[in-house]
Design an enzyme around this catalytic site. Structure first.
Site, PDB file in Angstrom:
ATOM      1  N   HIS A   1      26.097  44.236  -6.179  1.00  0.00           N
ATOM      2  CA  HIS A   1      25.223  43.962  -7.332  1.00  0.00           C
ATOM      3  C   HIS A   1      23.775  43.731  -6.872  1.00  0.00           C
ATOM      4  CE1 HIS A   1      24.512  41.896 -11.378  1.00  0.00           C
ATOM      5  NE2 HIS A   1      23.432  41.574 -10.689  1.00  0.00           N
ATOM      6  N   GLU A   2      23.619  42.924  -5.828  1.00  0.00           N
ATOM      7  CA  GLU A   2      22.261  42.572  -5.373  1.00  0.00           C
ATOM      8  C   GLU A   2      21.583  43.755  -4.678  1.00  0.00           C
ATOM      9  OE1 GLU A   2      20.999  39.977  -6.565  1.00  0.00           O
ATOM     10  OE2 GLU A   2      22.890  39.114  -7.258  1.00  0.00           O
TER      11      GLU A   2
ATOM     12  N   CYS B   1      24.294  39.185 -15.069  1.00  0.00           N
ATOM     13  CA  CYS B   1      23.081  39.325 -14.273  1.00  0.00           C
ATOM     14  C   CYS B   1      22.002  38.420 -14.861  1.00  0.00           C
ATOM     15  CB  CYS B   1      22.618  40.780 -14.322  1.00  0.00           C
ATOM     16  SG  CYS B   1      21.073  41.068 -13.449  1.00  0.00           S
ATOM     17  N   LEU B   2      21.270  37.736 -13.995  1.00  0.00           N
ATOM     18  CA  LEU B   2      20.212  36.835 -14.452  1.00  0.00           C
ATOM     19  C   LEU B   2      19.084  37.593 -15.148  1.00  0.00           C
ATOM     20  CD1 LEU B   2      19.995  34.511 -11.312  1.00  0.00           C
ATOM     21  CD2 LEU B   2      21.385  34.229 -13.367  1.00  0.00           C
TER      22      LEU B   2
ATOM     23  N   GLN C   1      13.941  40.482  -9.051  1.00  0.00           N
ATOM     24  CA  GLN C   1      14.245  39.658 -10.225  1.00  0.00           C
ATOM     25  C   GLN C   1      13.243  38.534 -10.434  1.00  0.00           C
ATOM     26  OE1 GLN C   1      18.615  39.150  -9.031  1.00  0.00           O
ATOM     27  NE2 GLN C   1      18.675  39.236 -11.256  1.00  0.00           N
TER      28      GLN C   1
ATOM     29  N   HIS D   1      20.046  46.021  -7.076  1.00  0.00           N
ATOM     30  CA  HIS D   1      18.735  45.562  -7.560  1.00  0.00           C
ATOM     31  C   HIS D   1      17.603  46.116  -6.700  1.00  0.00           C
ATOM     32  CE1 HIS D   1      19.307  42.928 -10.948  1.00  0.00           C
ATOM     33  NE2 HIS D   1      20.212  42.196 -10.335  1.00  0.00           N
TER      34      HIS D   1
ATOM     35  N   GLY E   1      23.638  35.061  -6.761  1.00  0.00           N
ATOM     36  CA  GLY E   1      22.800  35.989  -6.009  1.00  0.00           C
ATOM     37  C   GLY E   1      21.504  36.250  -6.752  1.00  0.00           C
TER      38      GLY E   1
HETATM   39 ZN    ZN Z   1      21.525  40.920 -11.223  1.00  0.00          ZN
END
Ligand code: ZN
Length: 211
Positions: free
Chosen positions: A164-165, A122-123, A65, A168, A60
């Site tokens: 999670h997304e 998480c990225l 991000q 963000h 995701g």
């Molecule tokens: Zn993330």
């Protein structure tokens, strides 16, 4: 800071994954207007985010991000991403593949009371992971990439990805919700804790269940 009408980014600008500490990850992203969604700019952003998600790879990616504060997320959980999990881990996580799709202006309208806990990463927090409690099931109302209304009912890992997304888009990161004693490097999580059950992990890391 740019509102509708102003360009989100110039086409020749290289978008990159931003890391924790950048303001955009802590701001509430702005909703997209349906007529904006069909525009070239958003369609290009979707292509770029799809490519980035595949490259990394991740399951995701939210627009903040890549430094763009709009309410757009791409999701894809390919079968090969869970091939390192045992059958038991897949069952526990309720993880099954999710085809590529786009969600825009999402709102969680219903959440199951039951919370489940697993490691997630998480990225934007490259190299780290922690145990994060999430609702087992959620209902999400949103638009798709053609500005059509969608209602998603998700359970298990897909529900975790959505939560999670969507966090963000509201300036929240998993570190705001994690069991802080389980925060660790990805390297240590695969070296030490990979095949350890969640209850054991919590016991060894000194987490007491609150009543
Ligand atoms: Zn993330």
């Amino acid at each position: 800071m740019e509102g509708p009408g102003a360009p989100l980014y110039s086409p020749d600008m290289r978008l990159k994954l931003v890391q924790v500490g950048e303001e955009v990850l802590r701001q509430t992203a702005r909703k997209l207007e349906p007529k904006e969604i069909d525009g070239r700019e958003i369609q290009q952003l979707i292509d770029f985010m799809q490519e980035t998600l595949r490259d990394v790879p991740g399951v995701g990616l939210a627009a903040p991000q890549v430094g763009i504060g709009v309410q757009l997320v791409v999701i894809e959980d390919l079968p090969e991403y869970s091939q390192n999990l045992t059958e038991q881990q897949r069952v526990e996580r309720e993880r099954s593949p999710v085809p590529f799709h786009v969600i825009i202006n999402p709102v969680i309208t219903k959440a199951e009371n039951l919370m489940v806990e697993f490691f997630e990463g998480c990225l934007s927090l490259n190299g780290f992971t922690a145990v994060v409690p999430r609702f087992r099931s959620v209902t999400v109302e949103c638009l798709n990439e053609h500005a059509e209304r969608r209602c998603i009912e998700a359970t298990g890992w897909y529900a975790r990805i959505l939560q999670h997304e969507i966090d963000h888009l509201n300036g929240k990161l998993y570190i705001d919700r994690m069991r802080s004693r389980t925060f660790m490097t990805l390297d240590n999580s695969s070296r030490i804790w990979k095949d350890v059950g969640m209850e054991e992990v919590k016991r060894w890391l000194g987490i007491k269940e609150e009543m």
